[in-house]
Structures are given as C-alpha cells and as structure tokens.
Scaffold this motif. Structure first.
Motif, short mmCIF file in Angstrom:
data_model
loop_
_atom_site.label_atom_id
_atom_site.label_comp_id
_atom_site.label_asym_id
_atom_site.label_seq_id
_atom_site.Cartn_x
_atom_site.Cartn_y
_atom_site.Cartn_z
N GLY A 110 0.81 -1.20 0.00
CA GLY A 110 0.00 0.00 0.00
C GLY A 110 0.84 1.26 0.00
N PRO A 111 0.19 2.42 -0.14
CA PRO A 111 0.92 3.68 -0.32
C PRO A 111 1.72 4.15 0.87
CG PRO A 111 -1.42 4.08 -0.09
CD PRO A 111 -1.27 2.60 -0.23
N HIS A 112 1.47 3.56 2.07
CA HIS A 112 2.21 3.98 3.26
C HIS A 112 2.83 2.79 3.99
CE1 HIS A 112 -1.05 7.19 2.87
NE2 HIS A 112 0.06 7.73 2.43
N ASP A 113 2.88 1.63 3.35
CA ASP A 113 3.44 0.43 3.98
C ASP A 113 4.96 0.49 4.05
OD1 ASP A 113 0.93 -0.64 4.27
OD2 ASP A 113 1.07 -1.97 2.54
N ASP A 114 5.52 -0.23 5.04
CA ASP A 114 6.96 -0.42 5.09
C ASP A 114 7.38 -1.43 4.02
OD1 ASP A 114 7.07 1.29 7.23
OD2 ASP A 114 7.22 -0.30 8.75
N ILE A 115 8.59 -1.22 3.45
CA ILE A 115 9.08 -2.05 2.36
C ILE A 115 10.37 -2.75 2.81
CG2 ILE A 115 9.82 -2.13 -0.04
CD1 ILE A 115 6.93 -1.18 0.33
N PRO A 116 10.37 -4.10 2.90
CA PRO A 116 11.59 -4.81 3.32
C PRO A 116 12.62 -4.89 2.20
CG PRO A 116 9.83 -6.36 2.88
CD PRO A 116 9.22 -4.99 2.73
N VAL A 117 13.88 -4.79 2.57
CA VAL A 117 14.97 -4.97 1.60
C VAL A 117 14.97 -6.43 1.15
CG1 VAL A 117 17.47 -4.87 1.27
CG2 VAL A 117 16.32 -3.14 2.68
N PRO A 118 15.10 -6.70 -0.15
CA PRO A 118 15.12 -8.09 -0.62
C PRO A 118 16.31 -8.86 -0.05
CG PRO A 118 14.76 -6.57 -2.45
CD PRO A 118 15.14 -5.74 -1.26
N PRO A 119 16.16 -10.14 0.22
CA PRO A 119 17.26 -10.93 0.76
C PRO A 119 18.49 -10.87 -0.14
CG PRO A 119 15.21 -12.17 0.85
CD PRO A 119 14.92 -10.93 0.06
N GLY A 120 19.64 -10.59 0.45
CA GLY A 120 20.90 -10.60 -0.28
C GLY A 120 21.20 -9.35 -1.07
N ALA A 182 8.76 -6.43 -4.25
CA ALA A 182 7.80 -5.41 -3.82
C ALA A 182 7.44 -4.48 -4.97
CB ALA A 182 8.37 -4.58 -2.66
N THR A 183 6.16 -4.13 -5.03
CA THR A 183 5.65 -3.08 -5.90
C THR A 183 4.62 -2.30 -5.10
OG1 THR A 183 5.94 -4.39 -7.93
CG2 THR A 183 4.44 -2.52 -8.04
N THR A 184 4.76 -0.99 -5.09
CA THR A 184 3.77 -0.15 -4.42
C THR A 184 2.82 0.43 -5.46
OG1 THR A 184 5.29 0.45 -2.64
CG2 THR A 184 3.41 1.89 -2.99
N ARG A 294 8.51 3.60 3.92
CA ARG A 294 9.77 3.51 4.67
C ARG A 294 10.41 2.16 4.40
NH1 ARG A 294 11.01 1.99 10.25
NH2 ARG A 294 8.80 1.46 10.44
N VAL A 295 11.72 2.16 4.16
CA VAL A 295 12.48 0.94 3.94
C VAL A 295 12.83 0.32 5.30
CG1 VAL A 295 14.58 -0.05 2.94
CG2 VAL A 295 13.41 1.85 1.79
#
Length: 320
Positions: A110-120, A182-184, A294-295
């Motif tokens: 979603g437009p305000h969700d946290d985004i995790p860094v991809p593994p590796g 991830a895609t926002t 936010r990442v």
C-alpha cells in the motif's frame, strides 16, 4: 472519481474522507463492471457517512491478475544501461517498439506500507512510474481504437534490487529476482476522465512526477516525456493476445532521477547511496496523489548455492 481500498473496505475518496462501497464490493469489481457502472456506484457511495482517511490503512487500490511494466523513457534507459547494463547506450531496438516485462502481481504494498529490503541485496532502489489500469477486454486492436480502454491511473513504485538485477540480466533473462520482492500502488485509482485536462497536443499526459528520499528531492520529470503514450503501450501489450479489465501497465521509470540507478550511471559512482533501512521514499504525481514508504530490514536467508561443475556424462553409471 478516485477509488481506494483499505483494510476491511473499499470506496470513493471524497472531500471529507472515504465513502464505503457496499460490503463485498471491491475496486476490481468496479473496473470489471466498466467505467459508467463504476461512476454510478461511486456516486451512490458518496451519499454515505465519510470515514476519516487517517483512521484506515490504505492498501493497493486493486489486486490485478497481471502487471506489465514497460521501459518507455529514453532518458532512464540511457542512465540505467551505464549502471546496470553493459554501458553501450540505448539499444537501437528500444526505438522500434515498446518493451515490457511481467512483474510479480503478489507482493503488492500500500501507499504507506513499510518495504523490506530483498534478501541478499545491498543496492536497493526505487522507480517512479505511473500505471494505467485496463478497463475492458482488448485483443489485437490498433492504438487509435483503445482510447476508451484505460479505466484510470495510479502511482507505481517498482522497487528494484540492482545487484541482483545486474547478475541475472547477464544471463540474458530477467529482470526477475531483482524486481520480485515489492511493488507499491496507490494511493488510489483515479479515473481517466480526471486526467484528460493534462493531455497535451501530442496526446501525452503532461503530469509532473517527483520523488524524494528523506525529504530531499532526487528526481523530477514530466510523464509526457514517454516515448509512446499509454494508448500505444496498451495496443502493443494486446498485440496477438488479450488484456482483461484490471490488468496493470506501468509506464516504466521516468527520467531525470526517477531512480537511483540512472544517477549512478551518469555519475559513475553509487551516489546518491542505495536505499537503507530507515530511508523514506516519497513519490508525488500531479493529479493522482502521493505515496510514502519507509524501507525496513528484510529477511535474512542463506546464500544462494552456485551451480555444480557441469558433468558431461551421457549414460547412467548403473542400469535401471
């Protein structure tokens, strides 16, 4: 009209908040019903009591079955080829026809969700785009007949692990895992009629696009700098096949700092630095709205196993 989806509901964005559709009705349902029916349903929803926007968690405005992401900005290609590709400049084939890849429709944020860094990944990046949502079935139609086939538009951030992308594209496939996590989409889906006033004399939508990291402006461009308008992208995507209502077509990343990799290619160094946990990426598209993510740290997984030395045997050692 602007349609939104949130936890436990969907509806219309009004002057004083969100107005819910009947229970069980989704934005994708409205897209499939067609724009006139969607406008009618939205008008009815506006008569309900508004829900304060700040009291809900916005989700992606719809859950599409397919997402095609184009690469329609020449300036973006120039910079990224120098950073992620072979540094040979824009390929002559880019000018011949629009190019896209299929991205993963499942990890939508979603437009305000946290985004995790991809593994590796140690070279995490954003991509500022606009996405068109298909509003009717289209099958092998020319571009001059698909003007009514765009239901609406939303902001798209194609999060990208550039180090993973570099490796896999050397194998002449992909991008795959480099853009798989991830895609926002958001903050809502704006019907196409609302953006018609921005259309220029060449048929492009001249929307202002901006992206900042931690409050510092990184990129700014006009959507009208695309090499093809959305009608051409849609017609090409449907060439020899079928698009369905709700399918999403991304414009590709805009130029002039629409992603970090473009700037890395132009600067000859990873400056500005890759995204790190705690960084906040904010994108604003004129006439549509703002997404702000936010990442955060991603999952820690074992390293990927390399291929074994290739055997050359042609017969089994033991008979069956």
């Amino acid at each position: 009209m602007k349609f939104a989806t949130w936890e436990h509901g969907a509806g219309v964005v009004g002057e004083h908040g969100l107005h819910a559709l009947p229970p069980g009705v989704s934005v994708l349902d409205l897209v499939r019903a067609g724009l006139p029916a969607a406008i009618e349903a939205g008008t009815a929803a506006l008569a309900t009591r508004p829900i304060p926007l700040e009291t809900v968690r916005l989700l992606p405005p719809l859950q599409p079955e397919t997402i095609r992401d184009f690469v329609a900005f020449e300036e973006h290609v120039e910079g990224v080829v120098a950073s992620v590709g072979d540094g040979g400049g824009v390929a002559a084939e880019w000018y011949e026809a629009p190019t896209f890849y299929f991205t993963n429709p499942y990890p939508l944020y979603g437009p305000h969700d946290d985004i995790p860094v991809p593994p590796g990944s140690a070279l995490f990046d954003f991509e500022l785009e606009v996405a068109a949502v298909v509003g009717r079935h289209v099958a092998s139609e020319p571009a001059d007949r698909v003007g009514d086939a765009v239901f609406g538009y939303t902001v798209l951030n194609d999060w990208s692990a550039r180090d993973l992308q570099r490796r896999e594209m050397k194998v002449l496939l992909g991008p795959a895992k480099g853009k798989d996590s991830a895609t926002t989409l958001g903050p809502w889906l704006v019907t196409a009629d609302e953006l018609e006033p921005y259309r220029d004399e060449e048929g492009f939508l001249a929307l202002d696009l901006r992206v900042s990291v931690n409050g510092t402006l990184v990129g700014q461009d006009l959507l009208s700098n695309m090499g093809w308008p959305f009608e051409e992208l849609l017609a090409y995507a449907a060439r020899g096949t079928t698009l369905r209502p709700g399918d999403v077509l991304g414009s590709g990343t805009c130029g002039n700092g629409g992603c970090l990799a473009e700037l890395w290619g132009r600067n000859g160094a990873t400056s500005p630095p890759p995204l790190r946990p705690g960084d906040v990426v904010e994108m604003t598209v004129e006439g549509i709205g703002t997404i702000r993510n936010r990442v955060v740290p991603g999952p820690e997984l074992p390293a990927v196993a390399p291929a074994r030395p290739r055997p050359r045997t042609r017969e089994r050692k033991n008979s069956v």
